[in-house]
Design an enzyme around this catalytic site. Sequence first.
Site, PDB file in Angstrom:
ATOM      1  N   TYR A 133     -36.773  -1.591 -37.189  1.00 31.80           N
ATOM      2  CA  TYR A 133     -35.814  -1.955 -38.242  1.00 31.80           C
ATOM      3  C   TYR A 133     -36.573  -2.336 -39.519  1.00 31.80           C
ATOM      4  O   TYR A 133     -36.219  -1.941 -40.618  1.00 31.80           O
ATOM      5  CB  TYR A 133     -34.932  -3.139 -37.836  1.00 31.80           C
ATOM      6  CG  TYR A 133     -34.407  -3.128 -36.424  1.00 31.80           C
ATOM      7  CD1 TYR A 133     -34.227  -1.930 -35.722  1.00 31.80           C
ATOM      8  CD2 TYR A 133     -34.067  -4.311 -35.783  1.00 31.80           C
ATOM      9  CE1 TYR A 133     -33.748  -1.940 -34.425  1.00 31.80           C
ATOM     10  CE2 TYR A 133     -33.579  -4.319 -34.485  1.00 31.80           C
ATOM     11  CZ  TYR A 133     -33.435  -3.135 -33.807  1.00 31.80           C
ATOM     12  OH  TYR A 133     -32.962  -3.156 -32.531  1.00 31.80           O
TER      13      TYR A 133
ATOM     14  N   ILE B  27     -31.920   1.203 -22.677  1.00 34.15           N
ATOM     15  CA  ILE B  27     -32.152   0.039 -23.526  1.00 34.15           C
ATOM     16  C   ILE B  27     -32.695  -1.146 -22.720  1.00 34.15           C
ATOM     17  O   ILE B  27     -33.431  -1.969 -23.225  1.00 34.15           O
ATOM     18  CB  ILE B  27     -30.803  -0.387 -24.175  1.00 34.15           C
ATOM     19  CG1 ILE B  27     -30.150   0.797 -24.887  1.00 34.15           C
ATOM     20  CG2 ILE B  27     -30.978  -1.561 -25.113  1.00 34.15           C
ATOM     21  CD1 ILE B  27     -31.027   1.480 -25.891  1.00 34.15           C
ATOM     22  N   THR B  28     -32.315  -1.209 -21.455  1.00 33.41           N
ATOM     23  CA  THR B  28     -32.573  -2.375 -20.585  1.00 33.41           C
ATOM     24  C   THR B  28     -34.023  -2.853 -20.587  1.00 33.41           C
ATOM     25  O   THR B  28     -34.945  -2.051 -20.482  1.00 33.41           O
ATOM     26  CB  THR B  28     -32.167  -2.002 -19.140  1.00 33.41           C
ATOM     27  OG1 THR B  28     -30.887  -1.406 -19.173  1.00 33.41           O
ATOM     28  CG2 THR B  28     -32.192  -3.214 -18.236  1.00 33.41           C
ATOM     29  N   GLU B  29     -34.186  -4.191 -20.656  1.00 34.62           N
ATOM     30  CA  GLU B  29     -35.504  -4.813 -20.597  1.00 34.62           C
ATOM     31  C   GLU B  29     -35.726  -5.411 -19.214  1.00 34.62           C
ATOM     32  O   GLU B  29     -34.767  -5.668 -18.487  1.00 34.62           O
ATOM     33  CB  GLU B  29     -35.586  -5.920 -21.664  1.00 34.62           C
ATOM     34  CG  GLU B  29     -36.965  -6.483 -21.848  1.00 34.62           C
ATOM     35  CD  GLU B  29     -37.018  -7.581 -22.924  1.00 34.62           C
ATOM     36  OE1 GLU B  29     -35.987  -7.867 -23.548  1.00 34.62           O
ATOM     37  OE2 GLU B  29     -38.112  -8.146 -23.122  1.00 34.62           O
TER      38      GLU B  29
ATOM     39  N   GLY C 198     -19.484  -3.227 -19.973  1.00 36.06           N
ATOM     40  CA  GLY C 198     -20.184  -4.489 -20.255  1.00 36.06           C
ATOM     41  C   GLY C 198     -19.973  -4.895 -21.705  1.00 36.06           C
ATOM     42  O   GLY C 198     -19.672  -4.064 -22.560  1.00 36.06           O
TER      43      GLY C 198
ATOM     44  N   GLU D 111     -48.853  -0.984 -31.072  1.00 26.38           N
ATOM     45  CA  GLU D 111     -49.212  -2.372 -30.795  1.00 26.38           C
ATOM     46  C   GLU D 111     -50.266  -2.402 -29.697  1.00 26.38           C
ATOM     47  O   GLU D 111     -50.596  -1.363 -29.112  1.00 26.38           O
ATOM     48  CB  GLU D 111     -47.970  -3.183 -30.401  1.00 26.38           C
ATOM     49  CG  GLU D 111     -47.326  -2.756 -29.095  1.00 26.38           C
ATOM     50  CD  GLU D 111     -45.970  -3.427 -28.845  1.00 26.38           C
ATOM     51  OE1 GLU D 111     -45.267  -3.751 -29.809  1.00 26.38           O
ATOM     52  OE2 GLU D 111     -45.628  -3.612 -27.669  1.00 26.38           O
TER      53      GLU D 111
ATOM     54  N   HIS E  20     -43.705  -8.251 -25.123  1.00 20.32           N
ATOM     55  CA  HIS E  20     -43.481  -6.994 -24.404  1.00 20.32           C
ATOM     56  C   HIS E  20     -44.340  -6.947 -23.149  1.00 20.32           C
ATOM     57  O   HIS E  20     -45.511  -7.344 -23.181  1.00 20.32           O
ATOM     58  CB  HIS E  20     -43.866  -5.796 -25.276  1.00 20.32           C
ATOM     59  CG  HIS E  20     -42.899  -5.533 -26.385  1.00 20.32           C
ATOM     60  ND1 HIS E  20     -43.264  -4.893 -27.542  1.00 20.32           N
ATOM     61  CD2 HIS E  20     -41.583  -5.812 -26.513  1.00 20.32           C
ATOM     62  CE1 HIS E  20     -42.213  -4.788 -28.333  1.00 20.32           C
ATOM     63  NE2 HIS E  20     -41.187  -5.342 -27.735  1.00 20.32           N
TER      64      HIS E  20
END
Lengths: 301, 394
Positions: A160, A97-99, A18, A210, A248
């Site tokens: 980050y 990683i996929t959301e 991908g 959070e 999220h």
Amino acid sequence: MGIFVGKDSRVVVQGITGKQATFHTKIMKDYGSNVVAGVTPGRAGEKVLGTIPVFNTVSDAVQETGANVSVIYVPARFAADSIMEAADAGVDLVCCITEHIPVLDMVKVRHYLKNRKTKFIGPNCPGILTVDECRLGLLPTYIHKKGHVGVVSRSGTLTYEVTYQLTMAGIGQTTCIGIGGDPVKGMDFVEVLDAFNQDDETLAVMMIGEIGGTAEEEAAAWIKANMKKPVIGFISGQQAPPGKRMGHAGAIISGGKGTAADKIKALNAAGIEVAKTVASMGETAVRVLKEAGLYEKCHTC
Amino acid sequence: MNIHEYQSKQILREFGVKVPEGKAVFSPEEAARVAKDLSSPYVVKAQIHAGGRGKAGGVKIAHNIDDVKKFASELLGKVLVTHQTGPEGKEVNRLLIEEGSNIAKEYYLSFVIDRKTAQVVMMGSEEGGMEIEQVAADTPEKIFYEYIDPVAGLMPFQTRRMAFNMHFKPEVQGKVTKLMHCLYEAFIAKDCSIAEINPLVVTKENDVVALDAKLNFDDSALYRHPDIEALRDTTEEDPKELAAAKAGLSYVNLGGDVACMVNGAGLAMATVDIIKFYGGEPANFLDVGGDSTVEKIAEAFRIMQSDDQVHSVFVNIFGGINKCDVIAAGIVEAAKVVGLRVPVVVRLDGTNVDKGRAILKDNPVKEVVMAEKMDEGAKLAVELAAKHAAEAKA
């Protein structure tokens, strides 16, 4: 050193052909990660970036290359299957990683991983990076400097942001992990904190939580009972209205549970200092390290 | 995703759960027509996506058709304010007309996802009709839980145990356990995030009926449920939130006048917080995502400025995958195609920050101010909003 990934990690990239996956595989390789294989069903025999062999299945990749860590960049509807495939192939760690993976798919994944040795980070996460050794996922590499602070966060960009603030303040890191923003996920704070607690290189931990769920409260209780190293906290979502999903899938205050105020209170009660704003995470860390007499040791860059 | 009570009841009916006879209507005449096929008493229920309707006057009992018509005309078009709607309330556009039930006792039953164990959990309580959060706070011992193995599914011993714990009388135990299995089946088949029946009632005739029903669905699973997606009532959603969703942006209206545009959900939440910390009123949560394009950024500005709510915008970007130059180009493009009518404070850091700053310097836009640091930017956005609001008033 650092935790979960390092020099010994032999990485297989699921979905490697991908566009995003190939892009990030190059960054991983450039950073020095040992990417030994890729998997895309039906594409066995191809090479990615000129050298990385592609296999049809994760078990083929593991058998042929000795891969022991997997990172997954496949679309949401196939991702749960990919996580289970990696676990079935016996890798030590899988990072997805996929959301937007359906929650009931994640319920099945968690059940599948019970009684298996595979550790799981994610999904919906930026991945993990052990400084100067190995990177899985999306983390921008140049913001990291080697040092002694571990970072764990439910949010990608805040991983980050805090890493950058630490680096700008001269505080290097061991490993930075985004555990992801989904309600049902792999590793949570406690498991990561436990690993940092046992890692000789790590002298302190920055923990970014959070709204939604009670993982921060559980972490606070665990820290109070077990943690030998200072932890500095930050919680986002203080202004979030109840019942609204804040980006999220897991960031939602439901039934009055999971508010930022509750989490900050629990962390403070466990003796953990919580940065007042997102702009002051780095300076709060510096202050706590100074108070703990660790600043000199942690000032590595 | 939320749906209306009458839609939830239709789904539950398909899965074998007994619900009162009734139908959704959009006018008083239709209400009267529907009531003629039902038997008295009738219940007229406002259909909005919020709980607490009963207390807010959104549920009426009528004993004849004329009253059904009267209550229907009172409720349609009325703005209901419940503890879940916020002070602005929600306008009633449709009603559910139902047969009344002969209630002997009310109970609570639901299925939700338990994050910690990563399992579906069934929750039940004898304290029906009350908010379960209140029961959990006052008398937690009155709530019972059954954690469900995802492979075995909900087992008969679990529904039996729950029925005993909830003190159902022996005559209805069979009906109750059957209903629990039906509700669980619906939860799994439709990828629910909540399936709640409150109250679940036992009638004087020993029927077990879902008097109210609330189904919420996992947004991430909607791709495999086009039938559920088709039930979406866009009039229940904030127009800005809808426009944002269409553009692939994640937006929540927070009502204030300092807007923000951020990459990443965590940083976006934290940006809302820092605006409040410096005394501003946040207008929104807005995450432009990790793969922003110039067009997306321009669309974000269009949405933020689509009414008079906003008096300044704080752009807070840490370029990870998102590159600062793309964001900067997006701002310049937005100024051109959308136009900026409020001051915009921009903080850029991370990937390609120098390129991004250079783009903004080389393409000066009158409304755009650069901030070196995040806290400076937040403070400035709050100040400029106050100034702009004062000017707008004058």
